[in-house]
Motif scaffolding. Structure first.
Motif, mmCIF file in Angstrom:
data_model
loop_
_atom_site.group_PDB
_atom_site.id
_atom_site.type_symbol
_atom_site.label_atom_id
_atom_site.label_comp_id
_atom_site.label_asym_id
_atom_site.label_seq_id
_atom_site.Cartn_x
_atom_site.Cartn_y
_atom_site.Cartn_z
ATOM 1 N N LEU A 34 -57.050 -26.485 -33.680
ATOM 2 C CA LEU A 34 -58.269 -26.526 -32.866
ATOM 3 C C LEU A 34 -58.056 -25.986 -31.452
ATOM 4 N N LEU A 35 -56.835 -26.049 -30.981
ATOM 5 C CA LEU A 35 -56.546 -25.584 -29.621
ATOM 6 C C LEU A 35 -55.985 -24.164 -29.600
ATOM 7 N N ALA A 36 -56.383 -23.357 -30.555
ATOM 8 C CA ALA A 36 -55.877 -21.986 -30.634
ATOM 9 C C ALA A 36 -56.272 -21.165 -29.415
ATOM 10 N N LYS A 37 -57.424 -21.442 -28.840
ATOM 11 C CA LYS A 37 -57.889 -20.678 -27.667
ATOM 12 C C LYS A 37 -57.160 -21.063 -26.391
ATOM 13 N N GLN A 38 -56.466 -22.188 -26.405
ATOM 14 C CA GLN A 38 -55.764 -22.651 -25.200
ATOM 15 C C GLN A 38 -54.418 -21.961 -25.004
ATOM 16 N N GLY A 39 -53.936 -21.324 -26.041
ATOM 17 C CA GLY A 39 -52.656 -20.635 -25.934
ATOM 18 C C GLY A 39 -51.585 -21.325 -26.753
ATOM 19 N N PRO A 40 -50.544 -20.563 -27.058
ATOM 20 C CA PRO A 40 -49.493 -21.114 -27.927
ATOM 21 C C PRO A 40 -48.708 -22.261 -27.288
ATOM 22 N N LEU A 41 -48.567 -22.254 -25.977
ATOM 23 C CA LEU A 41 -47.813 -23.317 -25.324
ATOM 24 C C LEU A 41 -48.497 -24.669 -25.520
ATOM 25 N N VAL A 42 -49.806 -24.697 -25.356
ATOM 26 C CA VAL A 42 -50.563 -25.931 -25.556
ATOM 27 C C VAL A 42 -50.539 -26.323 -27.032
ATOM 28 N N GLN A 43 -50.722 -25.339 -27.912
ATOM 29 C CA GLN A 43 -50.714 -25.622 -29.355
ATOM 30 C C GLN A 43 -49.405 -26.279 -29.775
ATOM 31 N N TRP A 44 -48.293 -25.654 -29.430
ATOM 32 C CA TRP A 44 -46.999 -26.180 -29.841
ATOM 33 C C TRP A 44 -46.671 -27.492 -29.138
ATOM 34 N N GLY A 45 -47.137 -27.646 -27.905
ATOM 35 C CA GLY A 45 -46.936 -28.909 -27.192
ATOM 36 C C GLY A 45 -47.647 -30.064 -27.877
ATOM 37 N N VAL A 46 -48.906 -29.839 -28.277
ATOM 38 C CA VAL A 46 -49.665 -30.876 -28.975
ATOM 39 C C VAL A 46 -49.025 -31.182 -30.327
ATOM 40 N N LEU A 47 -48.626 -30.138 -31.041
ATOM 41 C CA LEU A 47 -47.989 -30.342 -32.343
ATOM 42 C C LEU A 47 -46.673 -31.107 -32.196
ATOM 43 N N GLY A 48 -45.845 -30.697 -31.254
ATOM 44 C CA GLY A 48 -44.563 -31.375 -31.054
ATOM 45 C C GLY A 48 -44.732 -32.822 -30.640
ATOM 46 N N ALA A 49 -45.633 -33.074 -29.691
ATOM 47 C CA ALA A 49 -45.858 -34.449 -29.239
ATOM 48 C C ALA A 49 -46.394 -35.316 -30.375
ATOM 49 N N GLY A 50 -47.317 -34.776 -31.149
ATOM 50 C CA GLY A 50 -47.875 -35.539 -32.261
ATOM 51 C C GLY A 50 -46.843 -35.859 -33.324
ATOM 52 N N VAL A 51 -45.999 -34.891 -33.637
ATOM 53 C CA VAL A 51 -44.961 -35.126 -34.640
ATOM 54 C C VAL A 51 -43.953 -36.153 -34.134
ATOM 55 N N VAL A 52 -43.562 -36.062 -32.869
ATOM 56 C CA VAL A 52 -42.620 -37.026 -32.299
ATOM 57 C C VAL A 52 -43.212 -38.432 -32.332
#
Length: 127
Positions: A34-52
């Motif tokens: 859903l955060l594809a428009k925010q940029g890859p840094l935000v995308q991967w940050g949200v994914l990493g934080a959620g997985v952790v």
């Protein structure tokens, strides 16, 4: 050292922890897309934080603690394994290759013998 097997009844709190870890994982994946428009840094940050967070919630549940215990026991058992030396490994590999070559020769000779018996002697196709 043998660990005693104790079955524990899964409580509502443990079920809630597992459900929350699944929800966190789904939210992390959803947030990534859903955060594809925010940029890859935000995308991967949200994914990493959620997985952790999801893994952390899983590990504090009873199932997670049993999984950690299983990993410790497995590590302890792997340390008990006596691995073959380089010389033993080389010798066993040579034995296997030698056996494969002998079997290939045996099967080739059997095939050629049967071919000669059937086609030359019985059927007389090759003259």
């Amino acid at each position: 050292m043998a660990s005693s097997q104790i079955e524990t009844v899964s409580t509502g709190v443990d079920k809630a922890k597992l459900a929350l870890s699944v929800v966190l994982l789904v939210a992390a994946l959803s947030g990534f897309y859903l955060l594809a428009k925010q940029g890859p840094l935000v995308q991967w940050g949200v994914l990493g934080a959620g997985v952790v967070l999801a893994v952390g919630m899983f590990l504090v549940s009873e199932v997670g603690r049993r999984f950690i215990g299983f990993c410790r026991d497995s590590t302890r058992e792997v340390k008990k394994v006596v691995w073959p030396t380089r010389k033993e490994t080389t010798q066993m590999t040579a034995y296997v290759f030698g056996f494969v070559v002998l079997m290939a020769l045996f099967l080739w000779m059997t095939d050629k013998t049967l071919e000669w018996v059937f086609y030359d002697l019985i059927l007389g196709w090759r003259k």
